[in-house]
Design a protein around this motif. Structure first.
Motif, short mmCIF file in Angstrom:
data_model
loop_
_atom_site.label_atom_id
_atom_site.label_comp_id
_atom_site.label_asym_id
_atom_site.label_seq_id
_atom_site.Cartn_x
_atom_site.Cartn_y
_atom_site.Cartn_z
N ARG A 187 -1.22 6.77 10.03
CA ARG A 187 -2.00 5.53 10.21
C ARG A 187 -1.73 4.63 9.02
O ARG A 187 -1.46 5.09 7.91
CB ARG A 187 -3.49 5.85 10.31
CG ARG A 187 -3.86 6.72 11.52
CD ARG A 187 -5.33 7.07 11.49
NE ARG A 187 -5.69 7.94 12.61
CZ ARG A 187 -6.90 8.46 12.78
NH1 ARG A 187 -7.86 8.22 11.88
NH2 ARG A 187 -7.14 9.23 13.82
N SER A 188 -1.87 3.27 9.24
CA SER A 188 -1.63 2.28 8.17
C SER A 188 -2.64 1.14 8.31
O SER A 188 -3.23 0.93 9.38
CB SER A 188 -0.21 1.73 8.25
OG SER A 188 0.01 1.10 9.49
N SER A 189 -2.83 0.40 7.18
CA SER A 189 -3.78 -0.73 7.14
C SER A 189 -3.09 -1.94 6.52
O SER A 189 -1.99 -1.85 5.96
CB SER A 189 -5.05 -0.37 6.36
OG SER A 189 -4.71 0.00 5.04
N ASP A 190 -3.78 -3.09 6.60
CA ASP A 190 -3.18 -4.34 6.12
C ASP A 190 -3.08 -4.41 4.60
O ASP A 190 -2.28 -5.17 4.05
CB ASP A 190 -3.99 -5.54 6.63
CG ASP A 190 -3.95 -5.64 8.14
OD1 ASP A 190 -2.99 -5.10 8.74
OD2 ASP A 190 -4.88 -6.24 8.73
N ASN A 191 -3.90 -3.72 3.90
CA ASN A 191 -3.89 -3.77 2.44
C ASN A 191 -2.81 -2.88 1.83
O ASN A 191 -2.80 -2.69 0.61
CB ASN A 191 -5.25 -3.40 1.88
CG ASN A 191 -5.67 -2.00 2.28
OD1 ASN A 191 -4.98 -1.35 3.08
ND2 ASN A 191 -6.80 -1.54 1.74
N GLY A 192 -1.90 -2.32 2.64
CA GLY A 192 -0.82 -1.50 2.13
C GLY A 192 -1.14 -0.02 2.03
O GLY A 192 -0.36 0.73 1.44
N ALA A 193 -2.25 0.40 2.60
CA ALA A 193 -2.64 1.80 2.54
C ALA A 193 -2.19 2.52 3.83
O ALA A 193 -2.32 1.98 4.93
CB ALA A 193 -4.15 1.93 2.38
N VAL A 194 -1.62 3.74 3.68
CA VAL A 194 -1.19 4.56 4.82
C VAL A 194 -1.77 5.96 4.63
O VAL A 194 -2.07 6.39 3.51
CB VAL A 194 0.34 4.62 4.94
CG1 VAL A 194 0.91 3.26 5.27
CG2 VAL A 194 0.96 5.17 3.66
N SER A 195 -1.93 6.66 5.73
CA SER A 195 -2.43 8.04 5.70
C SER A 195 -1.74 8.85 6.80
O SER A 195 -1.28 8.29 7.80
CB SER A 195 -3.96 8.06 5.90
OG SER A 195 -4.29 7.54 7.18
#
Length: 554
Positions: A187-195
């Protein structure tokens, strides 16, 4: 009008060239007007202006363009009044050179993500005026990553085994390095964070296996590895062992050990003796060892059970202890020795019997084979001897053309006697019968039957090539009793046993005396030769007819 416009354009072009020649320029600019920097590191924004002619740089000012289009003043440097930083920038920025009017490069001492944007370097000269240079700053961040392992229990359903997270500018990429059979979800987000979450079905064999998280980012040519080992809890398994194989009365320092596995390791051990309590003087230790603090006795017999527990479950194992008396222990080896000796002796006896039986059977088979071969050879020799005797009988010439009446009977009788003596058979001669008054015609077949398949032609043509002559002899019947073969003998000429003594030799001598007496009544000796006595000839019979005594050979 057209020529006027042409002249005006030409003048403007010359003026522009003249202005360019006398105007200064910016040097050492970044390519494409863009720069990249890492957060929390020092960033240098280059700005170096070279004036031309008599121009003098009077003042340098740095601005940052905001998102609304306005400009934020960062720092200012005057060639006489010095330099000044404004607002929050005062503790974060400075000029790279001690002479800002010569080298106007700006240094951001600790770059932040918020520093990303467009920057303007403004140069004021005298008397040429003001000049500006714009550039963009892109701020990257080093990935900040974390790995959260999950403790699993054997027998649970399919679930998450580990979770890996990372944040950076630009966004990083996550992968897993493992040999386990599972599946990951990213999974990824707009602030550059992925998991990323890795899930599997927990088994005991997976405990301690590698499950590493790899973080990939443009700031590093190789991925960052977050090391991890999968943790799977499972119940213990227990085994009981002894430090001695022979437990006997009086044995000291005897002990039982409870060896256990499992995850986590068992922290609790319990010893139990079935059907009774633990004997006195037996000490259980926390590490799972049961020590007998005194010499063993017969009362220590029994089945001992160890129970081990951990956070997941428990397991147990048993061992039977047999304590033997010293006297029993001494008798037992003696009995065993006797049994072993008796078994070995019996085995040897059976082996000898088998060998004797085998050798006997072998000799019997060999003797049977030899007897069979001897019988076959004997039958073959007997057959050859009979054939030789028949050939000897047939070899006697029966041609009577040159014989007189007086010699024919003697020759025939001598031939028969010689043949019979060579055969070694019991022979009995009878006096020839008186001739029949009636003529008798004997065929070749009848003669063959009387002479044992030996044909004696009456015309004297027994030899090939002889001239057959028909002599009319008076028919007469002369028959000797049949000769019996008590036992087949081999002719002396063939090397057989005919020359050996036979039980019937005495009978043969008697028969020979009887034959001599018969001859004396019929014949007389004249000049060393036997001649028939003259007697009246019966009517119908020629006086020149030959009298032949034939013997039947069986």
């Amino acid at each position: 009008m057209t020529s006027l416009l042409s002249r005006l354009c030409l003048c403007l072009f010359v003026l522009r060239i003249f202005v360019t020649v006398i105007q200064g320029e910016f040097v050492d600019l970044p390519p494409n007007g863009s720069m990249r920097s890492l957060a929390e590191e020092e960033t240098v924004l280059p700005c170096h202006y070279q004036p031309s002619g008599n121009d003098v740089v009077v003042q340098v000012t740095w601005y940052k363009e905001k998102s609304d289009g306005t400009k934020e003043q960062i720092i200012l440097a005057h060639h006489i009044n010095g330099q000044t930083a404004f607002g929050p920038w005062s503790r974060r920025v400075r000029f790279r050179s001690s002479e800002p009017t010569v080298d106007s490069s700006l240094v951001i001492m600790s770059t932040e993500v918020s520093d990303e944007g467009k920057y303007i370097c403004h140069i004021s000269t005298f008397p040429s005026g003001n000049f500006e240079n714009e550039m963009s700053l892109i701020v990257w961040t080093i990935p900040i990553s974390s790995l959260e392992p999950v403790i699993l229990v054997e027998g649970q359903s399919y679930r998450q085994a580990a979770s890996c997270r990372s944040i950076a500018r630009p966004s990083p990429r996550i992968s897993w390095d493992t040999d386990l059979n599972g599946q990951s979800i990213n999974r990824s987000s707009d602030n550059g964070a992925v998991s990323s979450h890795y899930s599997l079905h927990p088994l005991r064999s997976m405990n301690g296996k590698k499950l590493d998280c790899l973080v990939w980012h443009v700031t590093s040519p190789t991925p960052r590895r977050l090391r991890n080992r999968l943790v799977v809890h499972f119940p213990p398994h227990v085994e009981v062992s002894s430090n001695n194989k022979d437990w006997s009365v009086g044995l000291e320092n005897a002990a039982l050990s409870c060896v256990s596995g499992g995850n986590p390791k068992p922290q609790s051990f319990t010893w139990i003796r079935k059907d009774s309590e633990l004997p006195e003087g037996v000490i259980p230790h926390p590490n799972g060892t049961l020590i007998f603090g005194r010499p063993l006795s017969l009362s220590d017999r029994g089945i001992y059970k160890c129970v081990a527990k951990n956070e997941v479950g428990e397991a147990n194992a048993e061992m039977e202890i047999v304590v033997t008396d010293s006297s029993e222990r001494q008798i037992f080896p003696e009995n065993m020795l006797m049994l072993i000796v008796g078994g070995v002796a019996g085995g040897l006896l059976i082996l000898m019997l088998i060998i004797v039986i085998t050798v006997t059977c072998h000799h019997k088979r060999k003797n049977t084979k030899l007897e069979k071969e001897l019988t076959e050879k004997k039958e073959e020799i007997s057959t050859l001897s009979r054939q030789a005797s028949f050939r000897r009988v047939n070899s006697i010439s029966t041609d009577t053309r040159g014989a007189t009446e007086e010699n024919i009977p003697l020759r025939v009788e001598g031939t028969l006697r010689t043949s019979l003596s060579s055969l070694g058979q019991e022979t009995r001669f009878h006096p020839p019968l008186t001739p029949s008054p009636f003529p008798t015609i004997q065929s070749t077949e009848i003669v063959r039957q009387l002479n044992g398949s030996v044909i004696i032609p009456t015309d004297g043509g027994s030899r090939p090539g002889s001239v057959t002559k028909n002599h009319q002899h008076p028919p007469m019947s002369c028959t000797y009793p049949p000769v019996t073969d008590d036992e087949d003998e081999v002719d002396e000429g063939l090397g057989g046993p005919a020359s050996q003594e036979h039980p019937d030799d005495q009978d043969s001598e008697t028969n020979s005396s009887q034959v001599s007496e018969a001859h004396s009544t019929r014949y007389q000796q004249t000049n060393g030769m036997f001649r028939p006595k003259p007697r009246p000839s019966p009517s119908g019979i020629s006086p020149h007819a030959s009298l032949i005594h034939k013997a039947q050979i069986v």
